[in-house]
Design a protein around this motif. Structure first.
Motif, PDB file in Angstrom:
ATOM      1  N   ARG A 186      33.107  42.494  32.424  1.00 24.92           N
ATOM      2  CA  ARG A 186      33.257  41.709  33.660  1.00 24.92           C
ATOM      3  C   ARG A 186      32.554  42.388  34.833  1.00 24.92           C
ATOM      4  O   ARG A 186      32.066  41.730  35.751  1.00 24.92           O
ATOM      5  CB  ARG A 186      34.744  41.504  33.972  1.00 24.92           C
ATOM      6  N   TRP A 191      31.339  40.057  38.154  1.00 25.85           N
ATOM      7  CA  TRP A 191      32.440  39.224  38.643  1.00 25.85           C
ATOM      8  C   TRP A 191      32.912  39.756  39.994  1.00 25.85           C
ATOM      9  O   TRP A 191      33.064  40.960  40.169  1.00 25.85           O
ATOM     10  CB  TRP A 191      33.622  39.260  37.656  1.00 25.85           C
ATOM     11  N   HIS A 194      35.565  42.953  40.772  1.00 25.54           N
ATOM     12  CA  HIS A 194      35.751  43.747  39.558  1.00 25.54           C
ATOM     13  C   HIS A 194      34.892  45.008  39.637  1.00 25.54           C
ATOM     14  O   HIS A 194      33.682  44.910  39.847  1.00 25.54           O
ATOM     15  CB  HIS A 194      35.377  42.935  38.319  1.00 25.54           C
ATOM     16  N   GLN A 369      41.804  35.218  36.335  1.00 26.04           N
ATOM     17  CA  GLN A 369      41.233  34.016  35.719  1.00 26.04           C
ATOM     18  C   GLN A 369      42.191  32.822  35.707  1.00 26.04           C
ATOM     19  O   GLN A 369      41.802  31.737  35.269  1.00 26.04           O
ATOM     20  CB  GLN A 369      40.823  34.354  34.275  1.00 26.04           C
ATOM     21  N   THR A 401      39.814  36.578  46.262  1.00 27.68           N
ATOM     22  CA  THR A 401      38.503  36.916  46.849  1.00 27.68           C
ATOM     23  C   THR A 401      38.426  36.415  48.293  1.00 27.68           C
ATOM     24  O   THR A 401      37.983  37.142  49.197  1.00 27.68           O
ATOM     25  CB  THR A 401      37.358  36.306  45.998  1.00 27.68           C
ATOM     26  N   ARG A 422      27.647  36.634  44.332  1.00 24.62           N
ATOM     27  CA  ARG A 422      28.694  36.734  43.313  1.00 24.62           C
ATOM     28  C   ARG A 422      29.741  35.640  43.496  1.00 24.62           C
ATOM     29  O   ARG A 422      30.399  35.241  42.548  1.00 24.62           O
ATOM     30  CB  ARG A 422      29.381  38.101  43.402  1.00 24.62           C
ATOM     31  N   LEU A 425      29.970  32.680  41.234  1.00 21.61           N
ATOM     32  CA  LEU A 425      30.477  32.853  39.861  1.00 21.61           C
ATOM     33  C   LEU A 425      31.908  32.335  39.709  1.00 21.61           C
ATOM     34  O   LEU A 425      32.348  31.992  38.612  1.00 21.61           O
ATOM     35  CB  LEU A 425      30.466  34.335  39.463  1.00 21.61           C
ATOM     36  N   LEU A 426      32.628  32.314  40.833  1.00 25.69           N
ATOM     37  CA  LEU A 426      34.047  31.922  40.774  1.00 25.69           C
ATOM     38  C   LEU A 426      34.235  30.501  40.255  1.00 25.69           C
ATOM     39  O   LEU A 426      35.320  30.148  39.803  1.00 25.69           O
ATOM     40  CB  LEU A 426      34.691  32.066  42.164  1.00 25.69           C
ATOM     41  N   LEU A 431      35.293  32.143  34.180  1.00 30.42           N
ATOM     42  CA  LEU A 431      36.164  32.862  35.126  1.00 30.42           C
ATOM     43  C   LEU A 431      37.452  32.085  35.405  1.00 30.42           C
ATOM     44  O   LEU A 431      38.335  32.561  36.100  1.00 30.42           O
ATOM     45  CB  LEU A 431      35.440  33.111  36.459  1.00 30.42           C
TER      46      LEU A 431
END
Ligand SMILES: O=C(O)CCC(=O)C(=O)O
Ligand SMILES: [Fe+2]
Length: 440
Positions: A186, A191, A194, A369, A401, A422, A425-426, A431
Motif C-alpha cells: 500500500r 495510498w 500510508h 478501506q 484523509t 494521491r 486514489l481514494l 481502496l
C-alpha cells in the motif's frame, strides 16, 4: 461525597448503573448559577447548594468533592463526576454482557463520556507510556521535528502547528499511525496516509506499541458490548475494524503562559469531534479536558460540515477532572453515522492549565478501506434518524484523509499528497473494499 449507586452484576463485574454526576458553574455569579437549568440525571440538590452557597472557587471545590479544583483558570463549566465501568476479560454475549452494553450505551447517550477502570496491566502500560512521552517531549525541538514522514501523518506536530477552526492549537503531539515500511504494497502504491511511523527511538516505540495493542483489544470488546447494548447483530460494528486504522495522539500541553505566541493567546485544542468509533484516553493529574453532553438541539455531522469550533465559548461545557486509574471513552463521527445519531460524536476541547499536561488518546477506528453503512434496526427502532444517512455510505479512508489535510494544511504530507495526486486514489475500488484484508 459519593452519589454513586453500585450494583454487582453477574460474573463478578462491577458496573455503576446509578447517576453519578455532580455539577456546578465556575467563576459565575451566584445569581447566574442559581438560574441554571439542570439536565436530567444531574444532582440538582447538590448543584443548587453549590451554586447558591459557594460562589467562590475555593468553596466550590469543597462542595464538589474537590473534583473541580484542577479546572484550568478562566473557564466556565460544570464539573462532571462520571460513571465508571469495568470491562470483562472476554465478551460472550451473556446476560451480564447485555446489561453492561445497555448501561454503556445509556451513559454515552446521557453524558457523552464514560470512564473505564484500568486493569493493573493497563495502569503499568499507561505509566510506561507516560514516562516515555515525558522523555520524548523534553528532547530539543530539532530532535522532535526530525520525527516526520512525508507519506504518513505519523510523527511530531509542533506547538501551534495544528489548526482547529482556523486557530492554532498549542498542544505538542506525537501521532502514531499504522507503521508500514517502504516495501509494504500500500505504501508502494502510494495510498494516502500510508507510510512509516518515524519513531524517535525504541524507548518511545516499545511502551507505546504495547499500550496500543492492549487498547486495541479493549476497543474491540467495547464494540462488542456496544452491539449488545444497541441490540444489533454481532459483527454489525466489528466487521469494520478488521485491520482497523487505529491511531494514537501522544499529547503535551504547555502551561498557560508559556506558549509560543502564535495565533490567539493560550488555546489548548479548540472544540472538535474525533473521527472514528471511540477515543480511549488517559490523562495525568493536571486537568484540561472539557466535553459537551448530547443535546437534542445540537445537530452536527462532522463528515459533512466541519464541527470544529462548535460552541467554543459557550458556558455549558462539562469539565472532565483527572481521576486516577481510569480511561475515559468518548464517541467519534463514525459511531454517530453508523447509529443514525442515536449515539452522537462527543464535542470536546482542551484548556491550558497552570502546569504542563500530558495525555494519551487512542483512536479505535474502522479500516481505512471500510465503507460504512448506517445500522438497520436496533434499539427497538429508535435508530431511525435518516438525516444522518448518506446513501452511498462513508469511506473511512477519505474521511480520515480529509480531516488530516484540514488540520495540517502546511505539513509535508499534505503537500506531497496533493503534488502526487494521491487523493484521487481514494475513489479507486481497491481502496474501498475490505475483501483484500485477511480475516484474523
Ligand atoms: O487532551 C485530551 O484529553 C484530549 C485530546 C484530544 O481531544 C485529541 O487529541 O483529539
Ligand atoms: Fe479530540
Amino acid at each position: 461525597m459519593s452519589l454513586l449507586s453500585r450494583r454487582v452484576l453477574p460474573l463478578g463485574r462491577r458496573v455503576v448503573l446509578g447517576r453519578a454526576m455532580l455539577s456546578t458553574t465556575s467563576y459565575g455569579s451566584p445569581e447566574a448559577a442559581s438560574g441554571m437549568v439542570m439536565p436530567p440525571g444531574f444532582n440538582t440538590q447538590a448543584a443548587r447548594r453549590t451554586s447558591l452557597n459557594c460562589p467562590k472557587p475555593e468553596a466550590r471545590h469543597h462542595a464538589d468533592g474537590g473534583l473541580g479544583k484542577t479546572m484550568p483558570p478562566g473557564f466556565k463549566a460544570h464539573v462532571a463526576e462520571l460513571d465508571t465501568f469495568t470491562i470483562p476479560d472476554r465478551v460472550t454475549g451473556s446476560r451480564g454482557d447485555r446489561a453492561l452494553g445497555k448501561a454503556l450505551v445509556d451513559a454515552w447517550r446521557r453524558d457523552g463520556i464514560i470512564q473505564l477502570s484500568m486493569t493493573d496491566t493497563q495502569r503499568q502500560l499507561w505509566k510506561d507510556a507516560y514516562s516515555a512521552s515525558k522523555r520524548f517531549f523534553k528532547k530539543s525541538h530539532g530532535e522532535k521535528a526530525a520525527c516526520i514522514d512525508s507519506q504518513s501523518y505519523a510523527g511530531y506536530i509542533g506547538s501551534g502547528e495544528e489548526v482547529t477552526d482556523g486557530i492554532a492549537d498549542y498542544s505538542e503531539i506525537f501521532t502514531v499511525t499504522k507503521d508500514l515500511d517502504m516495501s509494504e504494497p500500500r505504501v508502494r502504491a502510494k495510498w494516502p496516509c500510508h507510510g512509516p511511523c518515524p519513531w524517535p527511538d525504541i524507548e518511545m516505540k516499545e511502551p507505546m506499541v504495547r499500550y496500543n495493542e492492549n487498547l486495541g483489544a479493549e476497543g474491540e470488546k467495547l464494540l462488542q458490548l456496544t452491539e449488545l447494548g444497541l441490540g444489533v447483530a454481532p459483527g454489525s460494528l466489528t466487521q469494520y475494524t478488521r485491520d482497523g486504522w487505529h491511531h494514537t495522539r501522544v499529547l503535551r500541553f504547555p502551561p498557560r503562559y508559556a506558549t509560543n505566541g502564535k495565533g490567539k493567546e493560550g488555546r489548548g485544542i479548540g472544540s472538535h469531534t474525533d473521527y472514528g468509533l471511540f477515543v480511549i484516553a488517559a490523562q495525568d493529574d493536571v486537568g484540561g479536558l472539557f466535553i459537551r453532553r448530547p443535546a437534542e438541539n445540537e445537530k452536527f455531522a462532522n463528515w459533512e460540515k466541519s464541527a470544529a469550533g462548535l460552541k467554543e465559548d459557550a458556558d455549558d461545557w462539562y469539565y472532565v477532572p483527572p481521576v486516577d486509574g481510569v480511561h475515559t471513552v468518548i464517541l467519534g463521527d463514525m459511531m454517530q453515522y453508523l447509529t443514525r445519531n442515536y449515539l452522537t460524536a462527543t464535542p470536546h476541547k482542551v484548556g491550558l492549565n497552570t502546569r504542563e499536561r500530558f495525555a494519551y488518546a487512542y483512536f479505535h477506528e474502522p479500516s481505512f478501506q471500510a465503507v460504512l453503512k448506517p445500522l438497520e434496526g436496533g434499539c427497538g427502532g429508535m435508530m431511525q434518524d435518516k438525516t444522518a444517512q448518506t446513501s452511498e455510505g462513508i469511506h473511512y479512508g477519505t474521511h480520515f484523509t480529509n480531516m488530516f489535510m484540514r488540520n495540517y494544511p502546511d505539513r509535508i504530507t499534505t503537500k506531497r499528497l496533493l503534488a502526487e495526486d494521491r487523493y484521487s486514489l481514494l475513489s479507486k475500488p481497491e481502496l474501498r473494499t475490505m475483501d483484500s484484508i485477511p480475516s484474523l
